[in-house]
Design an enzyme around this catalytic site. Structure first.
Site, PDB file in Angstrom:
ATOM      1  N   HIS A  35       0.836  -1.199   0.000  1.00 31.22           N
ATOM      2  CA  HIS A  35       0.000   0.000   0.000  1.00 31.22           C
ATOM      3  C   HIS A  35       0.877   1.259   0.000  1.00 31.22           C
ATOM      4  O   HIS A  35       0.653   2.190  -0.766  1.00 31.22           O
ATOM      5  CB  HIS A  35      -0.903   0.025   1.237  1.00 31.22           C
ATOM      6  CG  HIS A  35      -2.083  -0.901   1.166  1.00 31.22           C
ATOM      7  ND1 HIS A  35      -1.971  -2.262   1.142  1.00 31.22           N
ATOM      8  CD2 HIS A  35      -3.409  -0.643   1.142  1.00 31.22           C
ATOM      9  CE1 HIS A  35      -3.177  -2.806   1.092  1.00 31.22           C
ATOM     10  NE2 HIS A  35      -4.066  -1.841   1.093  1.00 31.22           N
ATOM     11  N   LYS A 103      -9.611  -9.804   6.971  1.00 32.22           N
ATOM     12  CA  LYS A 103     -10.300 -10.273   8.174  1.00 32.22           C
ATOM     13  C   LYS A 103     -10.340  -9.161   9.206  1.00 32.22           C
ATOM     14  O   LYS A 103      -9.465  -8.293   9.233  1.00 32.22           O
ATOM     15  CB  LYS A 103      -9.640 -11.527   8.742  1.00 32.22           C
ATOM     16  CG  LYS A 103      -8.301 -11.296   9.375  1.00 32.22           C
ATOM     17  CD  LYS A 103      -7.783 -12.577  10.001  1.00 32.22           C
ATOM     18  CE  LYS A 103      -6.427 -12.296  10.653  1.00 32.22           C
ATOM     19  NZ  LYS A 103      -5.808 -13.487  11.203  1.00 32.22           N
TER      20      LYS A 103
END
Length: 185
Positions: A35, A103
């Protein structure tokens, strides 16, 4: 329901909280360092891999093994998505990310970016890394390998990744917030 990647905005906005889906088609992986690299390059006008745009981004650092010319995932469990909370709104806006798999859910700020730009969060079940790896199939390539196996961006043409649960939809719904609201302490 099987979703064919790349996803269009209309399909993404039609998904409802709690639906079970599978993904077939292009998927990329990315954790914190991927990222940061993608955003740094985009902010300075450098090229980023085309596969990021309108992608299904899986928060995963797969364990890969090379067999001949092929790279195959041995385990591909979801990582904790909250680690990318500060980076994800800009990722969604800059690159048009259509679905994020991970998650544990993401922040309200990320959910707001998903609603604004047409993106969903798909929860993968922890502890199913081998099954999820089978659903990804053979890698079609990777980028930024200098970040290490877990942090590099791996590209797949998934055969049937899932099951995944729509946990944050593109209408502002959030299963994690719903559960928190029902907890009695």
């Amino acid at each position: 329901m099987i979703l064919n990647s790349p996803l269009d905005e209309k399909t993404v906005r039609s998904l409802k909280l709690g639906e079970t889906v599978y993904i077939k088609g292009p998927i990329i992986t990315g954790r914190d360092e991927m990222h940061k690299r993608a955003l740094e390059k985009a902010r300075t006008g450098e090229d980023v891999p085309d596969e990021i745009f309108n992608s299904v981004l899986y928060h995963c650092g797969p364990i890969m093994v090379q067999r001949g010319e092929k790279w195959l995932p041995v385990a591909a469990g979801p990582t904790t998505s909250a680690r990318m909370n500060d980076l994800e709104p800009e990722m969604i806006e800059r690159f048009g990310i259509r679905a994020i798999i991970g998650k544990g859910g993401m922040s309200k700020k990320v959910a707001e970016a998903m609603e604004k730009h047409g993106c969903v969060y798909l929860a993968a079940v922890g502890g199913t890394a081998v099954s999820l790896a089978e659903g990804l199939g053979e890698s079609t390539g990777s980028e930024w390998n200098d970040l290490g196996m877990a942090e590099a961006m791996w590209k797949f043409n998934a055969e049937r990744l899932g099951p995944l649960i729509v946990a944050i939809d593109a209408s502002g719904g959030d299963l994690y917030e719903d559960v928190r609201g029902k907890l009695k302490r």
